[in-house]
Scaffold this active site. Structure first.
Site, PDB file in Angstrom:
ATOM      1  CB  THR A   1      -0.916  -0.011   1.238  1.00  0.00           C
ATOM      2  OG1 THR A   1      -1.533  -1.294   1.322  1.00  0.00           O
ATOM      3  CG2 THR A   1      -1.987   1.055   1.142  1.00  0.00           C
TER       4      THR A   1
ATOM      5  N   GLY B   1      -1.597   4.699  -4.655  1.00  0.00           N
ATOM      6  CA  GLY B   1      -2.712   5.101  -3.809  1.00  0.00           C
ATOM      7  C   GLY B   1      -4.016   5.342  -4.557  1.00  0.00           C
TER       8      GLY B   1
ATOM      9  CG  ASP C   1       4.742 -14.759   5.846  1.00  0.00           C
ATOM     10  OD1 ASP C   1       5.174 -15.071   4.726  1.00  0.00           O
ATOM     11  OD2 ASP C   1       5.434 -14.185   6.708  1.00  0.00           O
TER      12      ASP C   1
ATOM     13  NE  ARG D   1      -3.318  -2.191 -13.114  1.00  0.00           N
ATOM     14  CZ  ARG D   1      -3.079  -1.751 -11.892  1.00  0.00           C
ATOM     15  NH1 ARG D   1      -2.796  -2.594 -10.925  1.00  0.00           N
ATOM     16  NH2 ARG D   1      -3.113  -0.462 -11.628  1.00  0.00           N
TER      17      ARG D   1
HETATM   18  P1  ADP Z   1      -2.628  -5.081   2.000  1.00  0.00           P
HETATM   19  O1  ADP Z   1      -2.760  -4.149   0.819  1.00  0.00           O
HETATM   20  O2  ADP Z   1      -3.496  -6.258   1.885  1.00  0.00           O
HETATM   21  O3  ADP Z   1      -2.691  -4.343   3.290  1.00  0.00           O
HETATM   22  P2  ADP Z   1       0.232  -4.916   2.051  1.00  0.00           P
HETATM   23  O4  ADP Z   1       1.222  -5.561   1.178  1.00  0.00           O
HETATM   24  O5  ADP Z   1       0.050  -3.445   1.891  1.00  0.00           O
HETATM   25  O6  ADP Z   1      -1.142  -5.683   1.887  1.00  0.00           O
HETATM   26  O7  ADP Z   1       0.634  -5.153   3.576  1.00  0.00           O
HETATM   27  C1  ADP Z   1       0.881  -6.422   4.121  1.00  0.00           C
HETATM   28  C2  ADP Z   1       1.896  -6.266   5.246  1.00  0.00           C
HETATM   29  O8  ADP Z   1       1.952  -7.473   6.007  1.00  0.00           O
HETATM   30  C3  ADP Z   1       3.316  -6.011   4.737  1.00  0.00           C
HETATM   31  O9  ADP Z   1       3.836  -4.851   5.346  1.00  0.00           O
HETATM   32  C4  ADP Z   1       4.075  -7.271   5.168  1.00  0.00           C
HETATM   33  O10 ADP Z   1       5.425  -7.024   5.479  1.00  0.00           O
HETATM   34  C5  ADP Z   1       3.300  -7.705   6.398  1.00  0.00           C
HETATM   35  N1  ADP Z   1       3.483  -9.133   6.736  1.00  0.00           N
HETATM   36  C6  ADP Z   1       3.543 -10.174   5.866  1.00  0.00           C
HETATM   37  N2  ADP Z   1       3.707 -11.335   6.537  1.00  0.00           N
HETATM   38  C7  ADP Z   1       3.747 -11.027   7.856  1.00  0.00           C
HETATM   39  C8  ADP Z   1       3.910 -11.790   9.047  1.00  0.00           C
HETATM   40  N3  ADP Z   1       4.086 -13.127   9.008  1.00  0.00           N
HETATM   41  N4  ADP Z   1       3.899 -11.141  10.238  1.00  0.00           N
HETATM   42  C9  ADP Z   1       3.757  -9.786  10.287  1.00  0.00           C
HETATM   43  N5  ADP Z   1       3.631  -9.014   9.199  1.00  0.00           N
HETATM   44  C10 ADP Z   1       3.609  -9.612   7.993  1.00  0.00           C
END
Ligand code: ADP
Length: 652
Positions: free
Chosen positions: A203, A208, A428, A483
């Site tokens: 994000t 944005g 994850d 896309r």
């Molecule tokens: P969304 O748009 O769905 O919010 P993002 O990519 O913007 O997705 O954000 C997902 C966030 O989750 C990232 O900052 C990533 O580093 C974090 N993340 C991914 N896996 C884990 C985890 N196992 N524990 C904590 N944070 C995590």
């Protein structure tokens, strides 16, 4: 310089991600944490072959967004100070690297310090530029790289201990932050864990762009024949389900009423937004979820505004958005959204832990009751969440193994394709969710972002007034297409590469000053020319072909009808020099599949039942975007469902 760099970076990044990253670079004056004085240093033994030539040396090395400049001061036997100079790195994301790496180099007199996760390119740029200065000072950079750093791990900041809380949010991107804020506003105590050193995820990196029907901001946009034909085409699609037929009938009624009203303003409604999104996802998306999304977008936009996010008055069509409903922040940047959400979540009492990674979910009596987490000190701790756990870990674009395992859309989705995602996008949450019985949906659909920068710069991720051409100087696709269509078309071009050609008018419309443009041209981030022929020469494409292409494009703009490629979105011609063209090649960008949820953002198990205590939002979920996510729908998806998840978890 700062303003220039802000605009520059937001424009450069606009072209990647959900319409592009948008960042706010900093200057030396702002990065005081990176400056360390001789008095603060501890070690003094040089690891090089001899003493340094005392003095201050300057160098730069390539970071994530461009060169990172710095200067290093040496005494006879030590690195005493590192001062960061100009750079265009992403504010927030790169801050930990600027704060920690120079300090660690000085403290340990070593170039072997760890890079910062989430800011690897910035970290390496700092290390490389310091190595350059070491060489200039007569030292041995290689020997310094071999100096061991003991205890170099960052243990600054809050360290999570075993805890009990109402709501645990896993992931600190758009979905996680909006979930945390809405849960907190709903009266819950909230802990949010983020595995990287900075909040924001994809994000933060994206442009944005936020799609929503918005009568006020859309009122001055005119309907055209080409846009009417696009509505008619989607309405003519055969029914694919009862839900689809019902939605289509509602849109048909709205469309008939609109036509009878004699209005010439752009037609748009939440239902049309939903129907268009379903159509663009090849009818694989869940109609109920898409309708939940599009009927909540405007409320969520207003909620974000109430919580400090600014939007410009203008709406446009971000790449792959298909309709004039993409809202922009002042810097065309997801960073603007994250900054406001971070401030408000913190102010509302949410405890945020960085460098803190959720490992597995805890299930008690059939209910998700918390998670096992590795804290920033490397210890395993347990967080019990009485009201619910919200999974917001994003997608899996940065996990090549998962990409290859699930892909059913592309010939090759492995190492040969880069990703423009955050390194945290490793799937994850999907793995953790599956382990507690969550159903996975739509996993095979992976979006390639056609606009992944090769030259590094850009003018605009908005398609209204620009054309795409290949190395032969010819258009090859309708630029306002989906896309997946764009990416497939680019993959078939020479070197899988294309250019976006636009003119000075468009550059100005997107807020680029002459100063910014000349910075980009001087640094090789984009090609330019006073005439189309000169531009073509600098791009290395045949001038006569590009001139012909631009001529035909301008004729099509004036005709304002679907052209030979089927393009329907026209705004301005390309005729006011100078002309500009950055180059691009597709990258893995968004994974459409993930945990199945319902309209309350509750996670569904493989038997179709709600898993108590378990919510999910954003890119970790599946089923909304079908085969192809509409450009500008990801940010509202993350923020709307984050808000819904937080509010519902708090109610338990
Ligand atoms: P969304 O748009 O769905 O919010 P993002 O990519 O913007 O997705 O954000 C997902 C966030 O989750 C990232 O900052 C990533 O580093 C974090 N993340 C991914 N896996 C884990 C985890 N196992 N524990 C904590 N944070 C995590």
């Amino acid at each position: 310089m700062k303003k220039m760099a802000v605009i520059l970076l937001s424009m450069m990044l606009l072209l990647c991600g959900c319409g592009g990253k948008g960042d706010t670079p900093t200057t030396a004056a702002e990065t005081t944490a990176a400056e360390t004085t001789a008095a603060e240093t501890t070690a003094a033994e040089p690891a090089g072959d001899g003493t340094y030539k005392p003095g201050t040396y300057t160098a730069s090395a390539q970071g994530n967004n461009g060169p990172v400049e710095l200067s290093v001061t040496f005494s006879e036997d030590a690195i005493t100070e590192i001062t960061i100079g100009e750079h265009a790195e992403t504010q927030g994301l790169s801050d930990p690297a600027f704060e920690k790496i120079p300090a660690a180099i000085v403290q340990y007199q070593s170039l072997g310090v760890d890079t910062i996760s989430g800011a690897t390119y910035t970290s390496n740029a700092i290390l490389d530029a310091v190595a350059d200065c070491v060489a200039q000072a007569g030292g041995d950079a290689e020997a310094l790289r071999a100096v061991a750093v003991e205890g170099g791990e960052d243990t600054e900041g809050a360290v999570l201990a075993d805890s009990e809380v109402d709501v645990l949010v896993i992931g600190g991107g758009g979905a996680g932050l909006s979930a945390a804020l809405s849960a907190s506003q709903g009266g819950a105590s909230v802990i949010l864990v983020e595995k990287l050193s900075a909040l924001g995820g994809n994000t933060f990196r994206c442009g944005g762009a936020f799609n929503t029907a918005d009568p006020e901001r859309q009122k001055d946009i005119q309907m055209t024949e080409a846009l009417s034909s696009a509505v008619e085409k989607v309405l003519a699609h055969e029914d694919v389900s009862e839900d689809h037929a019902k939605l289509k009938a509602e849109v048909q009624k709205q469309w008939d009423e609109y036509k009878a009203s004699g209005s010439t303003a752009l037609f748009d409604t939440p239902e049309w937004h939903a129907l268009q999104s379903i159509d663009a996802g090849d009818y694989e998306g869940n109609v109920e979820l898409v309708r939940t999304l599009t009927s909540n977008t405007l409320d969520t936009l207003n909620w974000l505004t109430d919580n400090g996010v600014e939007w410009t008055d203008q709406v446009s069509t971000v790449v792959g958005a298909l309709w004039n409903r993409s809202h922009q922040t002042p810097n065309n940047s997801g960073a603007d959204i994250i900054a406001a959400l971070e401030q408000n979540t913190t102010a509302s009492g949410v405890e945020i832990y960085l460098d803190t990674k959720a490992e597995e979910l805890i299930v008690e009596d059939g209910r998700v009751a918390g998670a096992v987490i590795t804290n920033s000190a490397g210890d395993k701790v347990t967080v019990k969440a009485g009201k619910g756990v919200i999974m917001a870990t994003g997608g899996f674009s940065a996990n090549v193994e998962m990409r290859v395992k699930y892909n059913k859309q592309w010939e090759d989705i492995g190492e040969s394709l880069a990703t423009n995602n955050s390194p945290g996008a490793t799937g994850d949450g999907i793995v953790m969710g599956e382990a507690v019985g969550a159903n996975l949906v739509g996993m095979g659909w992976i979006q390639l972002m056609p606009l992944n920068g090769v030259s590094g710069g850009g003018i605009s991720g908005y398609v209204n007034s620009s054309l795409y051409c290949n190395k032969e100087g010819k258009r090859f696709v309708a630029e306002d297409q989906r896309r997946d269509v764009l990416a497939a078309a680019v993959l078939a071009q020479t070197d899988k590469l294309f250019y976006i050609v636009c003119d000075q008018k468009e550059a100005e419309l997107r807020g680029l000053t002459p100063e910014v443009l000349s910075y980009m041209v001087d640094n090789g981030l984009l090609y330019s020319g006073e005439t189309i022929a000169e531009l073509a020469e600098n791009m290395g494409v045949p001038a006569d072909a590009l001139e012909q292409t631009v001529k035909e494009f301008n004729e099509a703009v004036k005709a304002d009808k679907p052209d030979e490629f089927g393009r329907t979105t026209w705004e301005n011609t390309i005729e006011t020099g100078p002309f500009y063209a950055p180059s691009f090649s597709p990258a893995v960008h968004h994974t459409m599949g993930g945990l199945e949820i319902n309209g309350n953002a509750e996670v569904i198990n493989t038997d179709g039942e709600v898993i108590p205590g378990f919510y999910a939002a954003g890119e970790v979920t599946g089923g909304i975007h079908g085969t192809n996510r509409v450009g500008g729908n990801a940010v509202p998806d993350a923020l709307c469902f984050g808000k819904i998840a937080g509010a519902n978890a708090a109610k338990n």
